[in-house]
Each structure stands twice: as structure tokens, then as C-alpha cells.
Design an enzyme around this catalytic site. Structure first.
Site, PDB file in Angstrom:
ATOM      1  CG  ASN A   7     -14.967  49.363  43.348  1.00  0.00           C
ATOM      2  OD1 ASN A   7     -15.310  50.081  45.109  1.00  0.00           O
ATOM      3  ND2 ASN A   7     -14.281  49.270  43.138  1.00  0.00           N
ATOM      4  NE  ARG A  90     -11.114  47.297  44.530  1.00  0.00           N
ATOM      5  CZ  ARG A  90     -10.517  48.827  43.784  1.00  0.00           C
ATOM      6  NH1 ARG A  90     -11.320  49.244  43.322  1.00  0.00           N
ATOM      7  NH2 ARG A  90      -9.340  48.659  44.030  1.00  0.00           N
ATOM      8  CG  HIS A 179      -3.743  47.686  41.596  1.00  0.00           C
ATOM      9  ND1 HIS A 179      -2.740  48.611  41.581  1.00  0.00           N
ATOM     10  CD2 HIS A 179      -4.533  48.178  41.651  1.00  0.00           C
ATOM     11  CE1 HIS A 179      -2.989  49.906  41.874  1.00  0.00           C
ATOM     12  NE2 HIS A 179      -4.421  49.603  41.517  1.00  0.00           N
ATOM     13  CG  HIS A 207      -2.550  46.978  37.976  1.00  0.00           C
ATOM     14  ND1 HIS A 207      -3.827  46.344  37.529  1.00  0.00           N
ATOM     15  CD2 HIS A 207      -2.724  48.553  38.429  1.00  0.00           C
ATOM     16  CE1 HIS A 207      -5.033  47.455  37.923  1.00  0.00           C
ATOM     17  NE2 HIS A 207      -4.776  48.214  37.948  1.00  0.00           N
ATOM     18  N   GLY A 209      -2.226  51.932  35.971  1.00  0.00           N
ATOM     19  CA  GLY A 209      -3.020  52.488  35.439  1.00  0.00           C
ATOM     20  C   GLY A 209      -3.485  53.720  36.168  1.00  0.00           C
ATOM     21  NE  ARG A 240      -3.031  56.638  45.225  1.00  0.00           N
ATOM     22  CZ  ARG A 240      -3.229  55.706  44.813  1.00  0.00           C
ATOM     23  NH1 ARG A 240      -2.776  54.648  43.995  1.00  0.00           N
ATOM     24  NH2 ARG A 240      -4.849  55.707  44.966  1.00  0.00           N
ATOM     25  CG  ASP A 282      -5.768  60.282  30.863  1.00  0.00           C
ATOM     26  OD1 ASP A 282      -6.708  60.071  31.139  1.00  0.00           O
ATOM     27  OD2 ASP A 282      -4.849  60.182  29.873  1.00  0.00           O
ATOM     28  CG  MET A 283      -0.093  57.599  29.998  1.00  0.00           C
ATOM     29  SD  MET A 283       1.312  58.335  30.740  1.00  0.00           S
ATOM     30  CE  MET A 283       2.594  57.023  30.166  1.00  0.00           C
ATOM     31  N   GLY A 332      -0.722  49.995  30.833  1.00  0.00           N
ATOM     32  CA  GLY A 332      -0.169  48.787  30.735  1.00  0.00           C
ATOM     33  C   GLY A 332      -0.723  47.791  29.148  1.00  0.00           C
ATOM     34  CD  GLU A 333      -5.176  46.206  29.943  1.00  0.00           C
ATOM     35  OE1 GLU A 333      -6.661  46.422  29.272  1.00  0.00           O
ATOM     36  OE2 GLU A 333      -5.560  46.137  31.607  1.00  0.00           O
ATOM     37  CG  ASN A 334      -5.568  50.742  27.003  1.00  0.00           C
ATOM     38  OD1 ASN A 334      -5.870  50.350  25.717  1.00  0.00           O
ATOM     39  ND2 ASN A 334      -6.538  51.106  27.190  1.00  0.00           N
ATOM     40  CD  GLU A 383      -8.292  45.872  38.862  1.00  0.00           C
ATOM     41  OE1 GLU A 383      -8.170  45.454  40.717  1.00  0.00           O
ATOM     42  OE2 GLU A 383      -9.172  46.136  38.573  1.00  0.00           O
TER      43      GLU A 383
HETATM   44  P1  ADP Z   1      -8.010  52.683  36.701  1.00  0.00           P
HETATM   45  O1  ADP Z   1      -6.458  52.819  38.523  1.00  0.00           O
HETATM   46  O2  ADP Z   1      -8.646  54.351  37.583  1.00  0.00           O
HETATM   47  O3  ADP Z   1      -8.250  51.468  36.905  1.00  0.00           O
HETATM   48  P2  ADP Z   1      -7.094  52.611  34.329  1.00  0.00           P
HETATM   49  O4  ADP Z   1      -6.834  51.125  35.003  1.00  0.00           O
HETATM   50  O5  ADP Z   1      -8.456  52.438  33.612  1.00  0.00           O
HETATM   51  O6  ADP Z   1      -7.413  53.104  35.927  1.00  0.00           O
HETATM   52  O7  ADP Z   1      -6.231  53.860  33.589  1.00  0.00           O
HETATM   53  C1  ADP Z   1      -5.985  54.844  33.455  1.00  0.00           C
HETATM   54  C2  ADP Z   1      -4.852  55.020  32.782  1.00  0.00           C
HETATM   55  O8  ADP Z   1      -4.564  54.619  31.758  1.00  0.00           O
HETATM   56  C3  ADP Z   1      -4.482  56.978  32.160  1.00  0.00           C
HETATM   57  O9  ADP Z   1      -3.298  57.609  32.988  1.00  0.00           O
HETATM   58  C4  ADP Z   1      -5.316  57.011  30.966  1.00  0.00           C
HETATM   59  O10 ADP Z   1      -4.318  58.002  30.268  1.00  0.00           O
HETATM   60  C5  ADP Z   1      -4.046  55.076  30.235  1.00  0.00           C
HETATM   61  N1  ADP Z   1      -4.230  55.659  28.802  1.00  0.00           N
HETATM   62  C6  ADP Z   1      -6.152  54.666  28.857  1.00  0.00           C
HETATM   63  N2  ADP Z   1      -5.788  54.804  27.246  1.00  0.00           N
HETATM   64  C7  ADP Z   1      -4.455  55.094  26.770  1.00  0.00           C
HETATM   65  C8  ADP Z   1      -3.919  55.182  25.485  1.00  0.00           C
HETATM   66  N3  ADP Z   1      -4.544  55.117  24.960  1.00  0.00           N
HETATM   67  N4  ADP Z   1      -2.572  55.418  25.696  1.00  0.00           N
HETATM   68  C9  ADP Z   1      -2.143  55.516  26.550  1.00  0.00           C
HETATM   69  N5  ADP Z   1      -1.937  55.909  28.276  1.00  0.00           N
HETATM   70  C10 ADP Z   1      -3.885  55.531  27.930  1.00  0.00           C
END
Ligand code: ADP
Length: 399
Positions: A7, A90, A179, A207, A209, A240, A282-283, A332-334, A383
Site C-alpha cells: 500500500n 492497493r 472502502h 465502516h 475508522g 473530513r 481520534d475517537m 465500529g469494532e472498538n 483489507e
Molecule cells: P483507518 O481509517 O486509518 O484505517 P482505523 O480503522 O484504524 O482507521 O480507525 C481509527 C479510529 O478508530 C480512530 O478514531 C480511533 O480513535 C478509533 N478507535 C480505535 N480503538 C478505539 C477504542 N477502543 N474506542 C474508541 N475508538 C477507537
């Protein structure tokens, strides 16, 4: 077969070597600051970490260092370059030219070049990676996997903008979506987890992120998605803006004396969660600030949650129903908070979250209540694995 995934960015090269016999990652690496002072390669393979700090003036030198690291006596994971059976690249924008992953030859490179105006930052960088690796691995087959190609099944009503048709006909201005590898992978995994075929399901994949997009996957095919001709459209993202009234930009530009490039820089880099919260992109930082009572951070979260809800509602309408909603990528995952807030008040659509399951950590799983009409799932995206699988499928047909 061992497949190398590349990538390439304008000054970086991310790579991963995957053994497709067991789909295990053998090594992951990142070359940074290519062409800038302080070039650096960092590779991790199991518990071995390998760092190389030497000047790398271009992507060819970076590719040579990548191969050197992968074949290094002490820190490497393969004996020599011939152990790498294929390379999967990619590529961000395939325009209307690529409906699926494609073997790289001169025609493919030309078509990626022709689509560069749609992704002026990404496609030329991806091409630098392709050309460099072709130079250092001239006998290794290579495949291009596009962020856009999964969405080429969108019907005209999904991809046309309300602009003069001539702009589509002459300039190909339309929704392309991004994506794609992630939406394809998680929708297929979701079907598998539910013991169904993708063809039987109406799935909405979220998705979420740093960049975020939502996709309506009807019977295995993308029929609509939130990102547009570029990744700027859709829900608010890390930096964005997502959707804004285009005319508001003229107002801002006049008031603030900005040109269009400055305006786009603000829309891409200074807006979204970062711009709204005035805290971070950052979330995790935003969630922490909101929990501390920061009202702008809370507003940023609320705008994101509402934006996602709107797309879920819209895509249920587009598909005439929804069977499955999938959450994936970093947020979405975390982030159980995000999933909970998005699902709140969506019972009218048949979505009912199991709050306890939602709060647990884990891999691919169902987090909806047993009596929820719509299944709600978390599916970790991968991915790189999709790129490797596509590459394997295409090169297996050669010879
Ligand atoms: P990218 O689009 O760069 O691939 P990712 O899919 O890794 O990004 O997502 C990054 C985002 O996920 C960031 O906003 C980060 O804060 C959030 N994130 C990662 N871990 C957690 C968590 N435990 N709780 C909340 N948000 C999270």
C-alpha cells in the site's frame, strides 16, 4: 503461496507478507519519509522488530529495502525474493475501468494513470509503488485491487449526482465509493456467520475508522454507498467534513478570502470530528473529552451518530428493508458507545441491541438481542487479506 501486499503512499510504503496456505501474516512493515530526510523502515515479524534508518530517495530504494528486510538473515521471514509468489497492490481509484481486481500489465497501469485526476494524491502514489516493485521484482506477477471496484455494481440511480448529465457523460463525475474491499469482506463474513448466502440478505455495512463510509449491500452487491466521487462525501470523519451544502462553501470562501484549494484543505484536514470537537480527530480522545463534559466533543459525537442513523434509514429504504447491520473498522469494532448510540431509537426498523453483548470485546459476533428482527454484527475488517485472496485467485489462473 506467499503474497506480498503493498500500500504505497506519496512518502510511505506499507507492506505485509501473508502465507496463503494458512492465511497467516508472516511480517508487517512500514517505510516512512521516502524522499525526505530521516527515511526509516520498521518491520515486525512475530516478536522480531527490525529497524533500518538509511536515506531512501524514492520508492525503488524503499522497495529494495523492503525486500532486504523480508529476506534478512536474522530478521527476515523468507530466504529470497523467489519465495514471494505474487504482489497485491492497493489502488484507491479505478474509476469505471475496473469492476474487479486485475492483473497488472502496461494497459492496467495506463488505466490507473488515466483515473489519477479522480484521486490526485493517491493514484500517483499507488503507481509509484507499482512501478518500483515491478522494477525490483520483474518476474513476479502483480495484481491491482481497487477501493472502488466493489461499488461498480451501483445502479445509475445510486451513482448519478443531480448535476447536468453532460458532466457525467464527458467528465465521468459520479459517485464511485471507497472502502470496497472492506464492505465486500465484512458483508461476506456476516453472511457466513449467519449461515446464509450473501445473495439472500440485505446488509448495511458501517465502516467507521479515520475515514468512514456506509454501504447498502443487496444480495451481495453494492447498490449505494456514502462516499462519492472522492472520499469527502458522507458521514463526518476524523478530519473530513462529510456532507455539507456546496453553497455554504462559496459563503465561507468569500468571507474568509479563501481559494478552492484552501477550502478543500479545510474540508479534508481540519473538519469532521476534529473540527467540530476542537479536541482531536481520534475517537478515543473525543469520547474521553465528552465524558469529561466537553460540549463540543459531545456535539461531534452526536453529529456522527445521527449521520450514521440517517444512512441506515436511507439504505433500508433503498433496499426495501434490511436484514443485517454490520459495524467494522477502528470505531465500529472498538467503540461500544458508538454502536449503542447509533442503534438507540432504531427499534422501529427492527434493530434491537443486546447491551451486554455490545459491551464485550471480541472478534466477529452477533450483538443484537435474540428477538431483534435485524441482526446487528461486529465484524473485524481485514483489507490486506482480501487483497491477498484476490491476488491469489488471479495468479493461480496464470500458466
Ligand atoms: P483507518 O481509517 O486509518 O484505517 P482505523 O480503522 O484504524 O482507521 O480507525 C481509527 C479510529 O478508530 C480512530 O478514531 C480511533 O480513535 C478509533 N478507535 C480505535 N480503538 C478505539 C477504542 N477502543 N474506542 C474508541 N475508538 C477507537
Amino acid at each position: 503461496m506467499k503474497i506480498l501486499i503493498v500500500n504505497a503512499g506519496s512518502s510511505s510504503l506499507k507492506y505485509q507478507l501473508i502465507d496463503m496456505d494458512n492465511e497467516k501474516t508472516l511480517a508487517k512493515g512500514l517505510v516512512e519519509r521516502i524522499g525526505i530526510a530521516g527515511s526509516r523502515l520498521k518491520q515486525t515479524a512475530g516478536d522480531k522488530e527490525h529497524i533500518v534508518e538509511i536515506p531512501m530517495n524514492d520508492h525503488v530504494e524503499a522497495s529494495k529495502q523492503m525486500l532486504k528486510a523480508l529476506t534478512d538473515d536474522q530478521n527476515g521471514v523468507v530466504k529470497n525474493m523467489d519465495d514471494i509468489g505474487a504482489v497485491g497492490h492497493r489502488v484507491v481509484h479505478g474509476g469505471e475501468d475496473f469492476t474487479k481486481s486485475t492483473l497488472i500489465d502496461d494497459n492496467c497501469i495506463k488505466a490507473i494513470e488515466e483515473n489519477s485526476p479522480f484521486a490526485p494524491l493517491h493514484n500517483p502514489a499507488n503507481l509509484m509503488g507499482i512501478k518500483a516493485t515491478r522494477m525490483v521484482m520483474p518476474n513476479t506477477p502483480m495484481v491491482a485491487v481497487f477501493d472502488t471496484s466493489f461499488h461498480q455494481t451501483m445502479p445509475r440511480k445510486g451513482f448519478l449526482y443531480g448535476l447536468p448529465m453532460d458532466y457525467y457523460k464527458r467528465l465521468k463525475v459520479r459517485r464511485y465509493g471507497f472502502h470496497g474491499t472492506s464492505h465486500r469482506f465484512v458483508s461476506q463474513q456476516a453472511a457466513k456467520l449467519l449461515n446464509k448466502k450473501p445473495e439472500e440478505l440485505k446488509i448495511i455495512t458501517c465502516h467507521l475508522g479515520n475515514g468512514s463510509s456506509i454501504c447498502a449491500v443487496e444480495h451481495g452487491k453494492s447498490v449505494d454507498t456514502s462516499m462519492g466521487m472522492t472520499p469527502l462525501e458522507g458521514v463526518v470523519m476524523g478530519t473530513r467534513s462529510g456532507n455539507v451544502d456546496p453553497a455554504s462553501l462559496q459563503f465561507i470562501m468569500k468571507q474568509e478570502n479563501l481559494d478552492i484549494d484552501q477550502m478543500l484543505e479545510i474540508l479534508n484536514k481540519k473538519s469532521g470530528l476534529h473540527g467540530l470537537s476542537e479536541v482531536s480527530s481520534d475517537m478515543r480522545d473525543i469520547e474521553a473529552a465528552a465524558a469529561d463534559g466537553n460540549i463540543n466533543a459531545q456535539a461531534a459525537l452526536d453529529v456522527l451518530y445521527t449521520g450514521i442513523k440517517k444512512y441506515i434509514g436511507a439504505y433500508a429504504a433503498v433496499m426495501g428493508g434490511v436484514d443485517v447491520v454490520v459495524f467494522t473498522a477502528g470505531i465500529g469494532e472498538n467503540s461500544p458507545n458508538t454502536r449503542k448510540a447509533v442503534c438507540e431509537g432504531m427499534e422501529f426498523l427492527g434493530m434491537k441491541l443486546d447491551l451486554e453483548e455490545n459491551s464485550k470485546r471480541g472478534g466477529a459476533r452477533v450483538i443484537s438481542a435474540a428477538d431483534s428482527k435485524v441482526k446487528i454484527l461486529v465484524v473485524p475488517t481485514d483489507e490486506e487479506l482480501v487483497i491477498a485472496q484476490d491476488t491469489l485467485e488471479i495468479v493461480s489462473k496464470l500458466s
